[in-house]
Write an enzyme that holds these catalytic residues in place. Structure first.
Site, PDB file in Angstrom:
ATOM      1  N   PRO A   1       0.830  -1.207   0.000  1.00 52.94           N
ATOM      2  CG  PRO A   1      -0.831  -1.610   1.569  1.00 52.94           C
ATOM      3  CD  PRO A   1       0.494  -2.114   1.098  1.00 52.94           C
ATOM      4  CD  GLU A   2       3.016   2.675  -4.454  1.00 54.05           C
ATOM      5  OE1 GLU A   2       3.013   3.839  -4.945  1.00 54.05           O
ATOM      6  OE2 GLU A   2       3.359   1.670  -5.107  1.00 54.05           O
TER       7      GLU A   2
ATOM      8  CG  HIS B   1      -3.272 -14.284   6.741  1.00 55.00           C
ATOM      9  ND1 HIS B   1      -2.413 -15.367   6.885  1.00 55.00           N
ATOM     10  CD2 HIS B   1      -3.903 -14.454   5.548  1.00 55.00           C
ATOM     11  CE1 HIS B   1      -2.522 -16.143   5.814  1.00 55.00           C
ATOM     12  NE2 HIS B   1      -3.408 -15.618   4.996  1.00 55.00           N
TER      13      HIS B   1
ATOM     14  NE  ARG C   1       5.423 -11.396   1.436  1.00 52.66           N
ATOM     15  CZ  ARG C   1       6.174 -10.868   0.466  1.00 52.66           C
ATOM     16  NH1 ARG C   1       5.595 -10.192  -0.515  1.00 52.66           N
ATOM     17  NH2 ARG C   1       7.484 -11.012   0.481  1.00 52.66           N
TER      18      ARG C   1
ATOM     19  NE  ARG D   1      18.281  12.765  -0.961  1.00 47.75           N
ATOM     20  CZ  ARG D   1      17.756  13.658  -0.148  1.00 47.75           C
ATOM     21  NH1 ARG D   1      17.741  14.926  -0.491  1.00 47.75           N
ATOM     22  NH2 ARG D   1      17.270  13.295   1.020  1.00 47.75           N
TER      23      ARG D   1
END
Length: 280
Positions: free
Chosen positions: A2-3, A95, A114, A160
């Site tokens: 999930p972002e 889960h 997970r 960077r």
């Protein structure tokens, strides 16, 4: 994983469902998810008993639940984590890692197949160090082309600048919340190939990229995020932004703009997708 849009969707959908409702009890079924937590697993139930959540905020990909006495629960969903609203008497999901029981028969289930996510408990006034490590919030009003240009070109940012632009956007210390899906999509909109070195992305391109990041994140939030496998909204429905993706997950399929087959490249161990004609 999930972002930002998925986490923001969870936050917005949970607020009207759980805030200001008294908690009866809470259970931690997977103590290994409690990581770097000032309050230990043995105090988990007492931490929540008789309290109420009064606010729920997002910072990057983290959820921050605040109780009425100032205590806070920090949550990160990892790869497969989710929060789901249920009723007492509903069967427990697979889960299940932690569960929160409210008055009125409401239940909040936290699942993580997970178990790569994390929880942490903080007493009132305690600092949350991990949040200080996060970079700029791309949806903040102050984030714009000049912000992105300064972040990439900043003093001390030589390491960077030699990196490819795609993994640079995944650096949470630079921009908080952008992940693999939305980095690929934003770069497509800005016409920048993901493998280009950041040092070779000119100011004009970076100035296109900043609004592209914001646009794709806002559109994904309006569509309740992107579901491929595990991500679900709090009521179990999938996000719908996958139908609007231009390049991510579309290797070999025609570009929606020019028809050229979309390509996939691995950068920093992550797949990035792009159109070799639309992106330079």
């Amino acid at each position: 994983m999930p972002e930002l849009p998925e986490v923001e969707t969870v936050v917005r959908e949970l607020r009207p469902r759980i805030l200001d409702i008294p908690l009866i009890s809470a259970e931690l079924l997977r103590p290994d998810l409690l990581k770097a937590s000032p309050v230990g697993a043995e105090s988990f139930a007492d931490f929540f008993r008789g309290r109420r959540f009064i606010s729920l905020e997002r910072r990057g990909k983290f959820l921050i639940f605040t109780l009425d006495d100032g205590r806070r629960l920090l949550a990160h969903l990892g790869m497969t984590g989710a929060f789901a609203v249920a009723c007492e008497g509903d069967s427990q999901p697979a889960h299940l890692c932690s569960v929160y029981h409210f008055t009125g028969g409401l239940r909040l289930d936290h699942v993580d197949a997970r178990r790569l996510g994390r929880l942490a408990l903080y007493p009132p006034g305690a600092d949350i160090p991990v949040l200080r490590l996060l970079g700029a919030e791309p949806l903040d009003p102050g984030f714009g082309p000049d912000t992105l240009l300064a972040l990439v070109r900043s003093r001390g940012g030589a390491a960077r600048r030699v990196r490819a632009i795609h993994p640079l956007l995944l650096d949470q210390s630079l921009i908080a919340g952008v992940g693999n899906i939305y980095a690929s999509e934003a770069l497509f909109r800005a016409g920048i190939r993901p493998q280009r070195r950041a040092s070779r992305v000119g100011p004009a391109s970076l100035r296109r990229l900043a609004p592209a990041i914001q646009e794709v994140l806002r559109e994904a939030i309006r569509a309740s995020g992107t579901t491929f496998d595990d991500y679900r909204r709090v009521d179990g429905r999938p996000g719908e932004f996958a139908l609007q993706l231009n390049v991510y997950g579309r290797e070999g399929q025609p570009c929606r703009v020019c028809g050229t087959p979309v390509k996939r490249i691995v950068l920093g161990g992550r797949s990035a997708f792009y159109c070799p004609r639309c992106q330079k």
